[in-house]
Design an enzyme around this catalytic site. Structure first.
Site, PDB file in Angstrom:
ATOM      1  N   GLU A  94       0.829  -1.202   0.000  1.00  0.00           N
ATOM      2  CA  GLU A  94       0.000   0.000   0.000  1.00  0.00           C
ATOM      3  C   GLU A  94       0.868   1.260   0.000  1.00  0.00           C
ATOM      4  O   GLU A  94       1.964   1.261   0.548  1.00  0.00           O
ATOM      5  CB  GLU A  94      -0.923  -0.016   1.226  1.00  0.00           C
ATOM      6  CG  GLU A  94      -1.941  -1.150   1.131  1.00  0.00           C
ATOM      7  CD  GLU A  94      -2.883  -1.263   2.323  1.00  0.00           C
ATOM      8  OE1 GLU A  94      -3.953  -1.852   2.150  1.00  0.00           O
ATOM      9  OE2 GLU A  94      -2.554  -0.776   3.416  1.00  0.00           O
ATOM     10  N   CYS A 107       3.582   8.560   0.872  1.00  0.00           N
ATOM     11  CA  CYS A 107       4.119   7.631   1.854  1.00  0.00           C
ATOM     12  C   CYS A 107       4.247   6.280   1.143  1.00  0.00           C
ATOM     13  O   CYS A 107       3.245   5.698   0.734  1.00  0.00           O
ATOM     14  CB  CYS A 107       3.165   7.551   3.049  1.00  0.00           C
ATOM     15  SG  CYS A 107       3.640   6.327   4.266  1.00  0.00           S
ATOM     16  N   CYS A 114       6.874  -7.142   6.650  1.00  0.00           N
ATOM     17  CA  CYS A 114       8.007  -6.534   7.368  1.00  0.00           C
ATOM     18  C   CYS A 114       8.712  -7.603   8.181  1.00  0.00           C
ATOM     19  O   CYS A 114       8.081  -8.523   8.701  1.00  0.00           O
ATOM     20  CB  CYS A 114       7.505  -5.423   8.293  1.00  0.00           C
ATOM     21  SG  CYS A 114       8.843  -4.448   9.027  1.00  0.00           S
ATOM     22  N   CYS A 118       7.403  -4.907  15.588  1.00  0.00           N
ATOM     23  CA  CYS A 118       6.812  -3.894  16.462  1.00  0.00           C
ATOM     24  C   CYS A 118       5.387  -4.320  16.801  1.00  0.00           C
ATOM     25  O   CYS A 118       4.565  -4.538  15.911  1.00  0.00           O
ATOM     26  CB  CYS A 118       6.797  -2.534  15.764  1.00  0.00           C
ATOM     27  SG  CYS A 118       8.422  -2.017  15.200  1.00  0.00           S
ATOM     28  N   CYS A 121       2.139  -2.394  15.436  1.00  0.00           N
ATOM     29  CA  CYS A 121       2.060  -2.064  14.010  1.00  0.00           C
ATOM     30  C   CYS A 121       1.358  -3.171  13.227  1.00  0.00           C
ATOM     31  O   CYS A 121       1.673  -4.353  13.385  1.00  0.00           O
ATOM     32  CB  CYS A 121       3.463  -1.841  13.463  1.00  0.00           C
ATOM     33  SG  CYS A 121       3.485  -1.542  11.686  1.00  0.00           S
ATOM     34  N   SER A 220      12.003   5.769  14.559  1.00  0.00           N
ATOM     35  CA  SER A 220      10.842   5.450  15.394  1.00  0.00           C
ATOM     36  C   SER A 220      11.343   5.002  16.758  1.00  0.00           C
ATOM     37  O   SER A 220      11.678   3.843  16.956  1.00  0.00           O
ATOM     38  CB  SER A 220      10.011   4.346  14.731  1.00  0.00           C
ATOM     39  OG  SER A 220       9.644   4.761  13.441  1.00  0.00           O
ATOM     40  N   LEU A 221      11.408   5.945  17.659  1.00  0.00           N
ATOM     41  CA  LEU A 221      12.045   5.679  18.949  1.00  0.00           C
ATOM     42  C   LEU A 221      11.044   5.054  19.932  1.00  0.00           C
ATOM     43  O   LEU A 221      11.282   3.970  20.467  1.00  0.00           O
ATOM     44  CB  LEU A 221      12.628   6.990  19.494  1.00  0.00           C
ATOM     45  CG  LEU A 221      13.538   6.881  20.705  1.00  0.00           C
ATOM     46  CD1 LEU A 221      14.765   6.029  20.405  1.00  0.00           C
ATOM     47  CD2 LEU A 221      13.977   8.282  21.170  1.00  0.00           C
ATOM     48  N   CYS A 339      -0.825   5.934   9.774  1.00  0.00           N
ATOM     49  CA  CYS A 339       0.451   5.361  10.177  1.00  0.00           C
ATOM     50  C   CYS A 339       0.282   4.014  10.880  1.00  0.00           C
ATOM     51  O   CYS A 339      -0.496   3.903  11.831  1.00  0.00           O
ATOM     52  CB  CYS A 339       1.097   6.318  11.161  1.00  0.00           C
ATOM     53  SG  CYS A 339       2.691   6.841  10.657  1.00  0.00           S
TER      54      CYS A 339
HETATM   55  N1  SAH Z   1       9.839   0.505   9.612  1.00  0.00           N
HETATM   56  C1  SAH Z   1       9.884   1.926   9.521  1.00  0.00           C
HETATM   57  C2  SAH Z   1       8.851   2.548   8.581  1.00  0.00           C
HETATM   58  C3  SAH Z   1       7.447   2.005   8.650  1.00  0.00           C
HETATM   59  S1  SAH Z   1       6.477   2.385  10.081  1.00  0.00           S
HETATM   60  C4  SAH Z   1       9.790   2.556  10.901  1.00  0.00           C
HETATM   61  O1  SAH Z   1       9.564   1.838  11.860  1.00  0.00           O
HETATM   62  O2  SAH Z   1       9.994   3.743  11.029  1.00  0.00           O
HETATM   63  C5  SAH Z   1       6.158   4.113   9.965  1.00  0.00           C
HETATM   64  C6  SAH Z   1       5.814   4.774  11.279  1.00  0.00           C
HETATM   65  O3  SAH Z   1       4.518   4.358  11.740  1.00  0.00           O
HETATM   66  C7  SAH Z   1       6.773   4.450  12.406  1.00  0.00           C
HETATM   67  O4  SAH Z   1       7.094   5.599  13.115  1.00  0.00           O
HETATM   68  C8  SAH Z   1       5.948   3.514  13.265  1.00  0.00           C
HETATM   69  O5  SAH Z   1       6.406   3.468  14.576  1.00  0.00           O
HETATM   70  C9  SAH Z   1       4.578   4.108  13.124  1.00  0.00           C
HETATM   71  N2  SAH Z   1       3.486   3.223  13.506  1.00  0.00           N
HETATM   72  C10 SAH Z   1       3.432   1.893  13.402  1.00  0.00           C
HETATM   73  N3  SAH Z   1       2.258   1.420  13.851  1.00  0.00           N
HETATM   74  C11 SAH Z   1       1.527   2.498  14.230  1.00  0.00           C
HETATM   75  C12 SAH Z   1       0.210   2.675  14.752  1.00  0.00           C
HETATM   76  N4  SAH Z   1      -0.580   1.644  14.937  1.00  0.00           N
HETATM   77  N5  SAH Z   1      -0.184   3.927  15.017  1.00  0.00           N
HETATM   78  C13 SAH Z   1       0.596   4.989  14.777  1.00  0.00           C
HETATM   79  N6  SAH Z   1       1.849   4.882  14.277  1.00  0.00           N
HETATM   80  C14 SAH Z   1       2.305   3.655  14.010  1.00  0.00           C
END
Ligand code: SAH
Length: 346
Positions: A94, A107, A114, A118, A121, A220-221, A339
């Site tokens: 997507e 985006c 992946c 996480c 996510c 993404s901390l 996101c």
């Molecule tokens: N793998 C990369 C890029 C994809 S995720 C990364 O981790 O940065 C893109 C962003 O979406 C990241 O900041 C991630 O932490 C955030 N994200 C993932 N799941 C989410 C959710 N359910 N709600 C809001 N942000 C989310």
């Protein structure tokens, strides 16, 4: 059907030039074909009108031009558009167009599924199936650029590698796609308008610095406490905060560009003073800004957005310590385009 013929867009310009020399033609023919493929974005050899019929036929016999198909397009009330992007082998990823007053952002996804885990996510629930090729990332940008012109009457202004996948786990192809997006032969966009978002792979962040990339880095901390971070992002056991911190110092020393930390505040996970103090401490190592992201629930409620008072505490404390902080509102929620929601439910 997956074709046996080679995808012509897997060839570099030099390889194309060499190919034409090898068939007794001239090297510059390679440049012409390259321009058709990357600048004009054609999908059929027939459309290469300055190439002889005979040569076009020869190309057709030896190569295919793989390309994406935008399978379905969903529009949100807020103008966000989500594309289901079908790849040549049937997989679907997507991509999202996010319009605001001042910019239009694409985006894009970098992997099918992946490899990271996480817990909050949606994409992490899918197995990583494969990396996207450079042209498959490039094509997402081209498709969104066209949609931006069509639906919002303005060109694409920014690109974020924040779709499905971990871009630094597909390093080579991601960098190749950036090259095509930024080069004059491709889309000619400024790298300053591109941001790569990573979960934090220290070794590859250092490699980015060594490769002198010109785009922006977001990490993404979500927690600056090792124990907490491991709970929500289990891969962090191998990619620890001290290593991450060191790699970011290395990045800054080489690039002089500040880093964005993406951060979600969850109820009962990272919503205390101790959490924000650790973040402030972490922020001391390199110039940075914090992007507080609204959480988009994906499931049964294990993760919940923290109370507004916790967010206010974060903002107040960060500002007091002169750390720039912005709050990112969720976009495209009604169409699951927000996101972390990209998981290709179809
Ligand atoms: N793998 C990369 C890029 C994809 S995720 C990364 O981790 O940065 C893109 C962003 O979406 C990241 O900041 C991630 O932490 C955030 N994200 C993932 N799941 C989410 C959710 N359910 N709600 C809001 N942000 C989310």
């Amino acid at each position: 059907m997956v074709s046996e013929k080679k995808d012509i867009r897997a060839l570099s310009k030099q390889e194309l030039r060499d190919f034409f020399v090898s068939i007794g033609d001239q090297a510059f023919r390679g440049n012409q074909v390259y321009e058709w493929l990357w600048n004009k974005g054609i999908h059929n050899f027939e459309d290469m009108t300055n190439i002889s019929k005979e040569t076009r036929k020869h190309l057709e016999q030896n190569f295919v031009i793989n390309h994406i198909e935008v399978d379905s397009l969903q529009k949100s009330n807020d103008g966000t558009i989500k594309n289901a992007v079908k790849l040549h082998d049937g997989f679907v990823v997507e991509s999202v167009l996010i319009p605001t007053k001042s910019r239009t952002t694409a985006c894009v996804s970098s992997q099918v599924g992946c490899s990271l885990d996480c817990k909050f996510c949606a994409t992490s629930r899918l197995k990583r199936m494969r990396n996207l090729n450079p042209d498959e990332i490039f094509d997402q940008v081209v498709a969104i650029h066209k949609e931006s012109l069509l639906y919002h009457d303005k060109p694409l202004s920014n690109i974020v590698y924040m779709g499905m996948g971990e871009p630094l786990m597909n390093y080579k192809n991601v960098l190749e796609s950036v090259k095509m997006i930024t080069s004059e032969e491709g889309l000619g966009m400024s790298p300053k308008r591109i941001t790569l978002s990573t979960s934090g792979v220290p070794k590859m962040i250092k490699k980015l610095a060594d490769d002198e990339v010109k785009f922006n880095l977001a990490v993404s901390l979500h927690s600056a406490i090792q124990e907490t971070r491991e709970q929500i992002m289990p891969f962090a056991k191998s990619f620890t905060l001290p290593d991450l911190r060191e790699s970011l110092e290395y990045w800054y020393a080489k690039t002089n560009r500040r880093i964005t930390y993406e951060y979600i505040v969850w109820k009962d996970i990272n919503d205390t003073e101790k959490d924000v103090d650790a973040l402030i401490q972490f922020c001391q190592s390199v110039p940075c800004k914090i992007n507080l992201i609204e959480y988009n629930p994906i499931d049964d409620g294990e993760f919940q957005q923290a109370a507004n008072s916790a967010l206010d505490m974060y903002i107040e404390k960060l500002e007091k310590n002169r750390i720039p902080v912005t709050v990112r509102r969720s976009r495209g929620k009604d169409i699951d385009a927000a996101c972390g929601q990209l998981a290709n439910k179809s």
